[in-house]
Every structure is written in structure tokens, then in C-alpha cells.
Design a protein around this motif. Structure first.
Motif, PDB file in Angstrom:
ATOM      1  N   LEU A  85      48.948  34.085  48.570  1.00  0.00           N
ATOM      2  CA  LEU A  85      48.348  34.725  49.733  1.00  0.00           C
ATOM      3  C   LEU A  85      46.903  35.160  49.519  1.00  0.00           C
ATOM      4  CD1 LEU A  85      51.368  37.034  50.627  1.00  0.00           C
ATOM      5  CD2 LEU A  85      50.786  34.857  51.717  1.00  0.00           C
ATOM      6  N   LEU A  86      46.493  35.317  48.256  1.00  0.00           N
ATOM      7  CA  LEU A  86      45.199  35.940  47.996  1.00  0.00           C
ATOM      8  C   LEU A  86      44.230  35.101  47.170  1.00  0.00           C
ATOM      9  CD1 LEU A  86      46.370  39.576  47.086  1.00  0.00           C
ATOM     10  CD2 LEU A  86      45.473  38.782  49.289  1.00  0.00           C
ATOM     11  N   THR A  87      44.711  34.323  46.224  1.00  0.00           N
ATOM     12  CA  THR A  87      43.790  33.673  45.283  1.00  0.00           C
ATOM     13  C   THR A  87      43.002  32.548  45.936  1.00  0.00           C
ATOM     14  OG1 THR A  87      45.542  32.197  44.460  1.00  0.00           O
ATOM     15  CG2 THR A  87      45.185  34.253  43.278  1.00  0.00           C
ATOM     16  N   LEU A  94      39.159  36.402  44.702  1.00  0.00           N
ATOM     17  CA  LEU A  94      40.177  36.653  43.683  1.00  0.00           C
ATOM     18  C   LEU A  94      40.538  35.316  43.047  1.00  0.00           C
ATOM     19  CD1 LEU A  94      42.101  38.557  42.226  1.00  0.00           C
ATOM     20  CD2 LEU A  94      43.738  38.238  44.090  1.00  0.00           C
ATOM     21  N   GLU A  95      40.198  35.154  41.779  1.00  0.00           N
ATOM     22  CA  GLU A  95      40.390  33.865  41.113  1.00  0.00           C
ATOM     23  C   GLU A  95      41.823  33.649  40.664  1.00  0.00           C
ATOM     24  OE1 GLU A  95      37.366  34.045  38.096  1.00  0.00           O
ATOM     25  OE2 GLU A  95      35.823  33.309  39.475  1.00  0.00           O
ATOM     26  N   ALA A 143      35.039  49.279  45.827  1.00  0.00           N
ATOM     27  CA  ALA A 143      33.741  48.819  46.323  1.00  0.00           C
ATOM     28  C   ALA A 143      33.089  47.809  45.386  1.00  0.00           C
ATOM     29  CB  ALA A 143      32.818  50.024  46.531  1.00  0.00           C
ATOM     30  N   ARG A 144      33.435  47.842  44.106  1.00  0.00           N
ATOM     31  CA  ARG A 144      32.822  46.936  43.127  1.00  0.00           C
ATOM     32  C   ARG A 144      33.255  45.490  43.316  1.00  0.00           C
ATOM     33  NH1 ARG A 144      34.461  50.216  37.847  1.00  0.00           N
ATOM     34  NH2 ARG A 144      33.967  48.232  36.826  1.00  0.00           N
ATOM     35  N   VAL A 145      34.437  45.279  43.904  1.00  0.00           N
ATOM     36  CA  VAL A 145      34.924  43.904  44.092  1.00  0.00           C
ATOM     37  C   VAL A 145      35.178  43.567  45.554  1.00  0.00           C
ATOM     38  CG1 VAL A 145      35.911  43.749  41.785  1.00  0.00           C
ATOM     39  CG2 VAL A 145      37.305  44.649  43.660  1.00  0.00           C
ATOM     40  N   ASP A 146      34.882  44.482  46.461  1.00  0.00           N
ATOM     41  CA  ASP A 146      35.121  44.238  47.881  1.00  0.00           C
ATOM     42  C   ASP A 146      34.362  42.996  48.343  1.00  0.00           C
ATOM     43  OD1 ASP A 146      35.953  44.567  50.511  1.00  0.00           O
ATOM     44  OD2 ASP A 146      34.245  45.868  50.999  1.00  0.00           O
ATOM     45  N   GLY A 147      35.074  42.050  48.905  1.00  0.00           N
ATOM     46  CA  GLY A 147      34.469  40.812  49.381  1.00  0.00           C
ATOM     47  C   GLY A 147      34.373  39.717  48.340  1.00  0.00           C
ATOM     48  N   ALA A 148      34.701  40.019  47.093  1.00  0.00           N
ATOM     49  CA  ALA A 148      34.679  39.010  46.040  1.00  0.00           C
ATOM     50  C   ALA A 148      35.889  38.084  46.163  1.00  0.00           C
ATOM     51  CB  ALA A 148      34.661  39.671  44.667  1.00  0.00           C
ATOM     52  N   THR A 197      33.493  38.449  40.298  1.00  0.00           N
ATOM     53  CA  THR A 197      32.406  39.272  39.754  1.00  0.00           C
ATOM     54  C   THR A 197      32.450  39.332  38.221  1.00  0.00           C
ATOM     55  OG1 THR A 197      33.775  41.265  39.854  1.00  0.00           O
ATOM     56  CG2 THR A 197      32.435  40.735  41.809  1.00  0.00           C
ATOM     57  N   GLY A 198      33.563  38.853  37.635  1.00  0.00           N
ATOM     58  CA  GLY A 198      33.754  38.964  36.193  1.00  0.00           C
ATOM     59  C   GLY A 198      34.552  40.186  35.795  1.00  0.00           C
TER      60      GLY A 198
END
Length: 265
Positions: free
Chosen positions: A17-19, A44-45, A37-42, A60-61
Motif C-alpha cells: 500500500l505504501l512502498t 517510502l522505499e 516533518a523530516r520525511v513528509d512527502g518522501a 531521504t536516507g
């Protein structure tokens, strides 16, 4: 507390559902908001399960870490009418295909990859992983005078075992939970690992704990084994094989179940 099979199943189901998608990450409850907030919009690998831990690898790493603990749980919404957050939602993950809410976890953070490395270094092998090496488990058990019922709940010995699987694995192997680790011979250690692996992997497949085999069950083959009949020793009154009263012990702050006849000390 969810055991390892549940964590692996969550990773499998949520990955679909997410990756590979950008994910809106936020915290309706508030405390997790700076991390979110640090990963919002990134993107998901991948979601990586290990023992009772989930690791979220972001584009984002950085790596998210979730440990459900005793009270953590996820709710998944996949229809078009996704509700507004209700209750103390620590983290909400929203993609184009699903919304997933997390409430009540013991841990929910966004970290540098070194944090994941440190957590994994403290854990024993995860039997569900296809390339897991049991030697670390063998070494720790064979050198310890602690009871095997205590050792199996130690995540640094083997990752993913909880109270239900502890009781069921030891019953299936005919091993008393108070036997010291140093008392187990190599054949018993290998049997433990094989049984743990088989039971947990079946748990992932069935999406629930079913340790009872059809050979020991009275349930017709065309019907699923109900929860009350799915285990050998856990929360049983009497042994399903010999009829002896199941005994209770307090081990590692949890009630351990065993049959004194089938699991002699």
C-alpha cells in the motif's frame, strides 16, 4: 505484545500500500510531528521487519523505527472515504492507495541509519528471515545457566519470540521451560531452531498463531482451526496429548505454560 509473525505480516501487507510512492507523514497526536516533518512527502522505499521491530527506509536516507510494544496497533483504511483521525494517533501515513494510523507504540521515531544498525546489533537472529543464521542463538543458549523459557523471551538470543510461541515451541520439542541452557545438547538446539522457524513462518502465512497440526486436531480438514483449539499448551487446562494438567510458571514476567509429563524437567 505482537510476536514476530505479526510484524512480518504487517510489513508485507503495508508494503503493498505504501512502498514506491510519496507518502504524507504527520502526527495528529503531536509529539511525533518534528520527526514526521523530516520525511513528509518522501518516497517510502521499503519496510523492513526484524523480530518485533519495523524499519521504514525513506528516500531521504533516514529510517523510521516502530516498536509496537504492548499497546501499539495499526488501523488501515483503503476506501475513498478515509476518516479523520480519532483518538491518540501517533503517526498517520497517507499514500494514494491507503491511510494507515499508528497508535500506542513503544517507539516511533525517524533516525539516522546508525540507529537501526545499533538496534540490529543488539538482537539475535530472526527465524523468519530466509538467510538467518542460528549459530548466535546456539552459542548464547549453550553458555547460559538461565532457564530456556527465560532465554527464548530474550530478544538478544532470538528475535521475535513472545509468550505464546515460547510455550508452543517448548511443548513441541518436549523441553521443560526451567531447563538451563547449558543442559541442552546440539540436537535439541537444532530442534528448537527448526520448530521456531516452522511455527513463525506459518504464522506469517496464516496471519495468526496456529501451532496445532491437523494430526493432533479434531477439527475437520475442511474447516479452519479455531483460536481456542490452535495451540498445544498456551492457556490450556490439560495437555491435548496425555491429559495431564497444564502447569503455570512465572518466567520473564509472563505466565509460562507446560505439561510436566510431556516436558519432564
Amino acid at each position: 505484545m505482537p510476536e514476530g509473525h505479526t510484524i512480518h505480516r504487517i510489513a508485507r501487507d503495508h508494503s503493498k500500500l505504501l512502498t514506491g510512492r510519496p507518502v504524507h507523514v504527520w502526527s495528529p497526536q503531536g509529539p511525533f510531528a518534528p520527526d514526521a516533518a523530516r520525511v513528509d512527502g518522501a518516497t517510502l522505499e521499503r519496510i523492513e521487519p526484524y523480530g518485533k521491530h519495523l524499519f521504514y527506509h525513506w528516500s531521504t536516507g533516514e529510517i523510521g523505527h516502530v516498536h509496537l510494544g504492548l499497546f501499539g496497533k495499526f488501523k488501515v483504511f483503503t476506501d475513498d472515504d478515509r476518516p479523520q483521525p480519532q483518538g491518540a494517533i501517533r503517526m498517520r501515513l497517507e499514500s494514494d492507495s491507503a491511510t494507515i494510523d499508528l497508535s500506542g507504540p513503544t517507539a516511533c521515531t525517524i533516525d539516522d541509519p546508525s540507529v537501526r544498525t545499533g538496534i540490529l546489533a543488539r538482537l539475535g537472529p530472526d527465524p523468519i528471515m530466509r538467510r538467518a543464521n542460528p549459530q548466535q542463538m546456539y552459542d548464547k543458549i549453550s553458555k547460559s545457566r538461565r532457564g530456556i523459557g527465560d532465554l527464548l523471551m530474550d530478544q538478544s538470543v532470538v528475535a521475535g519470540i513472545g509468550n505464546v510461541y515460547r510455550a508452543e515451541v517448548l511443548f513441541a520439542c518436549g523441553i521443560h521451560p526451567l531447563r538451563p541452557g547449558t543442559d541442552l545438547d546440539p540436537a535439541e538446539l537444532e530442534l528448537l531452531w527448526t520448530t521456531i522457524t516452522r511455527m513463525l513462518r506459518r504464522g506469517v502465512k496464516d496471519n495468526r498463531i496456529v501451532t496445532m497440526t491437523r494430526a493432533d486436531s479434531d477439527v475437520p480438514r475442511n474447516r479452519p482451526i479455531p483460536r481456542a483449539d490452535a495451540t498445544y499448551a498456551y492457556k490450556r487446562d490439560h495437555c491435548v496429548r496425555c491429559g495431564t494438567e497444564i502447569q503455570h510458571l512465572d518466567i520473564a514476567n509472563r505466565t509460562s505454560y507446560h505439561c510436566p509429563t510431556c516436558q519432564p524437567r
